[in-house]
Design a protein around this motif. Structure first.
Motif, PDB file in Angstrom:
ATOM      1  N   THR A   1      11.163  -1.184  -3.710  1.00 14.93           N
ATOM      2  CA  THR A   1      10.967  -2.163  -4.770  1.00 14.93           C
ATOM      3  C   THR A   1      10.878  -3.514  -4.074  1.00 14.93           C
ATOM      4  O   THR A   1      11.758  -3.860  -3.288  1.00 14.93           O
ATOM      5  CB  THR A   1      12.139  -2.171  -5.766  1.00 14.93           C
ATOM      6  N   VAL A   2       9.802  -4.260  -4.325  1.00 17.61           N
ATOM      7  CA  VAL A   2       9.613  -5.581  -3.722  1.00 17.61           C
ATOM      8  C   VAL A   2       9.909  -6.619  -4.797  1.00 17.61           C
ATOM      9  O   VAL A   2       9.333  -6.574  -5.883  1.00 17.61           O
ATOM     10  CB  VAL A   2       8.176  -5.763  -3.182  1.00 17.61           C
ATOM     11  N   VAL A   3      10.839  -7.535  -4.485  1.00 17.03           N
ATOM     12  CA  VAL A   3      11.195  -8.593  -5.429  1.00 17.03           C
ATOM     13  C   VAL A   3      10.957  -9.950  -4.782  1.00 17.03           C
ATOM     14  O   VAL A   3      11.082 -10.104  -3.570  1.00 17.03           O
ATOM     15  CB  VAL A   3      12.662  -8.485  -5.913  1.00 17.03           C
ATOM     16  N   LEU A   4      10.611 -10.915  -5.599  1.00 16.97           N
ATOM     17  CA  LEU A   4      10.452 -12.300  -5.160  1.00 16.97           C
ATOM     18  C   LEU A   4      11.738 -13.025  -5.483  1.00 16.97           C
ATOM     19  O   LEU A   4      12.148 -13.103  -6.644  1.00 16.97           O
ATOM     20  CB  LEU A   4       9.278 -12.962  -5.876  1.00 16.97           C
ATOM     21  N   ARG A   5      12.375 -13.551  -4.482  1.00 18.12           N
ATOM     22  CA  ARG A   5      13.608 -14.322  -4.669  1.00 18.12           C
ATOM     23  C   ARG A   5      13.203 -15.760  -4.934  1.00 18.12           C
ATOM     24  O   ARG A   5      12.551 -16.380  -4.114  1.00 18.12           O
ATOM     25  CB  ARG A   5      14.437 -14.221  -3.390  1.00 18.12           C
ATOM     26  N   VAL A   6      13.554 -16.299  -6.089  1.00 16.05           N
ATOM     27  CA  VAL A   6      13.070 -17.623  -6.469  1.00 16.05           C
ATOM     28  C   VAL A   6      14.153 -18.696  -6.563  1.00 16.05           C
ATOM     29  O   VAL A   6      13.831 -19.846  -6.794  1.00 16.05           O
ATOM     30  CB  VAL A   6      12.267 -17.576  -7.791  1.00 16.05           C
ATOM     31  N   SER A   7      15.413 -18.306  -6.390  1.00 19.78           N
ATOM     32  CA  SER A   7      16.452 -19.331  -6.427  1.00 19.78           C
ATOM     33  C   SER A   7      17.683 -18.856  -5.674  1.00 19.78           C
ATOM     34  O   SER A   7      17.857 -17.663  -5.434  1.00 19.78           O
ATOM     35  CB  SER A   7      16.835 -19.681  -7.868  1.00 19.78           C
ATOM     36  N   GLU A   8      18.524 -19.802  -5.333  1.00 18.12           N
ATOM     37  CA  GLU A   8      19.782 -19.472  -4.660  1.00 18.12           C
ATOM     38  C   GLU A   8      20.741 -18.757  -5.591  1.00 18.12           C
ATOM     39  O   GLU A   8      21.682 -18.105  -5.141  1.00 18.12           O
ATOM     40  CB  GLU A   8      20.422 -20.742  -4.104  1.00 18.12           C
TER      41      GLU A   8
ATOM     42  N   VAL B   1       3.960  -2.624   3.691  1.00 19.75           N
ATOM     43  CA  VAL B   1       3.946  -3.972   3.128  1.00 19.75           C
ATOM     44  C   VAL B   1       3.404  -4.878   4.227  1.00 19.75           C
ATOM     45  O   VAL B   1       4.061  -5.112   5.241  1.00 19.75           O
ATOM     46  CB  VAL B   1       5.354  -4.431   2.676  1.00 19.75           C
ATOM     47  N   TRP B   2       2.168  -5.329   4.042  1.00 19.22           N
ATOM     48  CA  TRP B   2       1.477  -6.179   5.012  1.00 19.22           C
ATOM     49  C   TRP B   2       1.655  -7.632   4.600  1.00 19.22           C
ATOM     50  O   TRP B   2       1.528  -7.964   3.424  1.00 19.22           O
ATOM     51  CB  TRP B   2      -0.013  -5.863   5.017  1.00 19.22           C
ATOM     52  N   THR B   3       1.919  -8.501   5.562  1.00 17.81           N
ATOM     53  CA  THR B   3       1.971  -9.937   5.311  1.00 17.81           C
ATOM     54  C   THR B   3       0.831 -10.576   6.073  1.00 17.81           C
ATOM     55  O   THR B   3       0.656 -10.312   7.267  1.00 17.81           O
ATOM     56  CB  THR B   3       3.315 -10.543   5.769  1.00 17.81           C
ATOM     57  N   LEU B   4       0.045 -11.390   5.375  1.00 15.53           N
ATOM     58  CA  LEU B   4      -1.103 -12.044   5.988  1.00 15.53           C
ATOM     59  C   LEU B   4      -0.860 -13.536   6.127  1.00 15.53           C
ATOM     60  O   LEU B   4      -0.186 -14.138   5.294  1.00 15.53           O
ATOM     61  CB  LEU B   4      -2.370 -11.804   5.167  1.00 15.53           C
ATOM     62  N   SER B   5      -1.407 -14.100   7.177  1.00 19.35           N
ATOM     63  CA  SER B   5      -1.341 -15.531   7.420  1.00 19.35           C
ATOM     64  C   SER B   5      -2.741 -15.997   7.799  1.00 19.35           C
ATOM     65  O   SER B   5      -3.295 -15.508   8.789  1.00 19.35           O
ATOM     66  CB  SER B   5      -0.341 -15.813   8.550  1.00 19.35           C
ATOM     67  N   HIS B   6      -3.309 -16.885   7.003  1.00 20.15           N
ATOM     68  CA  HIS B   6      -4.659 -17.404   7.237  1.00 20.15           C
ATOM     69  C   HIS B   6      -5.691 -16.271   7.350  1.00 20.15           C
ATOM     70  O   HIS B   6      -6.577 -16.298   8.195  1.00 20.15           O
ATOM     71  CB  HIS B   6      -4.709 -18.289   8.483  1.00 20.15           C
ATOM     72  N   GLY B   7      -5.528 -15.242   6.507  1.00 19.97           N
ATOM     73  CA  GLY B   7      -6.489 -14.148   6.460  1.00 19.97           C
ATOM     74  C   GLY B   7      -6.323 -13.094   7.537  1.00 19.97           C
ATOM     75  O   GLY B   7      -7.105 -12.157   7.616  1.00 19.97           O
ATOM     76  N   ILE B   8      -5.298 -13.210   8.379  1.00 21.38           N
ATOM     77  CA  ILE B   8      -5.046 -12.257   9.450  1.00 21.38           C
ATOM     78  C   ILE B   8      -3.705 -11.571   9.192  1.00 21.38           C
ATOM     79  O   ILE B   8      -2.731 -12.215   8.802  1.00 21.38           O
ATOM     80  CB  ILE B   8      -4.997 -12.962  10.836  1.00 21.38           C
TER      81      ILE B   8
ATOM     82  N   VAL C   1       0.862  -1.179   0.000  1.00 23.73           N
ATOM     83  CA  VAL C   1       0.000   0.000   0.000  1.00 23.73           C
ATOM     84  C   VAL C   1       0.895   1.224   0.000  1.00 23.73           C
ATOM     85  O   VAL C   1       1.855   1.295   0.758  1.00 23.73           O
ATOM     86  CB  VAL C   1      -0.925   0.026   1.240  1.00 23.73           C
ATOM     87  N   GLU C   2       0.538   2.187  -0.846  1.00 30.96           N
ATOM     88  CA  GLU C   2       1.347   3.388  -1.002  1.00 30.96           C
ATOM     89  C   GLU C   2       0.450   4.604  -0.856  1.00 30.96           C
ATOM     90  O   GLU C   2      -0.688   4.601  -1.313  1.00 30.96           O
ATOM     91  CB  GLU C   2       1.969   3.350  -2.398  1.00 30.96           C
ATOM     92  N   GLY C   3       0.986   5.646  -0.214  1.00 31.01           N
ATOM     93  CA  GLY C   3       0.214   6.871  -0.076  1.00 31.01           C
ATOM     94  C   GLY C   3       1.096   8.081   0.163  1.00 31.01           C
ATOM     95  O   GLY C   3       2.268   7.958   0.516  1.00 31.01           O
ATOM     96  N   TRP C   4       0.521   9.241  -0.043  1.00 34.37           N
ATOM     97  CA  TRP C   4       1.215  10.500   0.203  1.00 34.37           C
ATOM     98  C   TRP C   4       0.165  11.563   0.454  1.00 34.37           C
ATOM     99  O   TRP C   4      -0.950  11.482  -0.027  1.00 34.37           O
ATOM    100  CB  TRP C   4       2.120  10.878  -0.960  1.00 34.37           C
ATOM    101  N   GLU C   5       0.516  12.537   1.255  1.00 36.55           N
ATOM    102  CA  GLU C   5      -0.408  13.626   1.556  1.00 36.55           C
ATOM    103  C   GLU C   5       0.156  14.968   1.157  1.00 36.55           C
ATOM    104  O   GLU C   5      -0.553  15.852   0.771  1.00 36.55           O
ATOM    105  CB  GLU C   5      -0.785  13.629   3.045  1.00 36.55           C
ATOM    106  N   GLY C   6       1.390  15.162   1.316  1.00 32.93           N
ATOM    107  CA  GLY C   6       1.999  16.440   0.971  1.00 32.93           C
ATOM    108  C   GLY C   6       3.483  16.230   0.791  1.00 32.93           C
ATOM    109  O   GLY C   6       3.975  15.104   0.773  1.00 32.93           O
ATOM    110  N   GLU C   7       4.180  17.305   0.692  1.00 34.47           N
ATOM    111  CA  GLU C   7       5.622  17.202   0.546  1.00 34.47           C
ATOM    112  C   GLU C   7       6.212  16.643   1.841  1.00 34.47           C
ATOM    113  O   GLU C   7       5.895  17.099   2.933  1.00 34.47           O
ATOM    114  CB  GLU C   7       6.207  18.582   0.256  1.00 34.47           C
TER     115      GLU C   7
END
Length: 170
Positions: A134-141, A114-121, A101-107
């Motif tokens: 920047t959010v990246v998914l790390r998929v391999s070593e 960045v919220w992480t949910l587990s079983h809907g909570i 979620v991103e937001g801004w109100e003024g200068e």
């Protein structure tokens, strides 16, 4: 010990983009998105009883930004009210068990959650204030990754001066 491949984002050979989600994964993301929207609405309207239904009692919280700007934690703990600082989401995106979620109100008031949910909570919050993410998914070593989300370019144009730019690997 290696990285697990996420069930909701797979790397397409030659591209760094998540592939189309299966029906259950898309439904999970939709529910996670609605849960986070419920949180912001409950904060805005001052409905603490709705908050306790969507946020885990032992919320894991990470913060990056100026110490005096830890606004969300102040709201969640009751130390502050929604009138002191108003979170108005401008852009929301769910990817797997995370909702950005991103937001801004003024200068000088740019934020990313960045919220992480587990079983809907909601189980974890990473709060960034005056920091591009920047959010990246790390998929391999080997370092293969897919970009899942990035701070809006519109904000980059609005900000005067420079802000830190961090990469969050999930």
């Amino acid at each position: 010990m290696g990285y697990k491949r996420s069930p909701t984002a797979m790397i397409i050979p030659g591209k760094a983009e998540p592939e189309k989600l299966s029906g259950w994964a898309a439904e999970l993301e939709k529910r996670n998105l609605e849960t986070v929207k419920t949180l912001y609405k409950a904060l805005r309207d001052g409905h603490a009883e709705k908050l306790v239904k969507v946020v885990r009692t032992e919320l894991e919280w990470w913060y990056h930004g100026p110490p005096h700007c830890e606004q969300m934690m102040r709201l969640l703990t009751g130390e502050s009210t929604a009138k002191a600082f108003r979170f108005r989401p401008r852009r929301i995106r769910a990817v797997g068990d995370r909702v950005m979620v991103e937001g801004w109100e003024g200068e000088g008031e740019y934020w990313v959650h960045v919220w992480t949910l587990s079983h809907g909570i909601i189980a974890q919050l990473r709060e960034y204030f005056n920091t591009f993410i920047t959010v990246v998914l790390r998929v391999s070593e080997d370092g293969d990754e897919a970009r899942l989300w990035r701070s809006s370019d519109r904000v980059r144009v609005r900000v005067h001066g420079s802000l830190p730019d961090l990469v969050l690997s999930v």
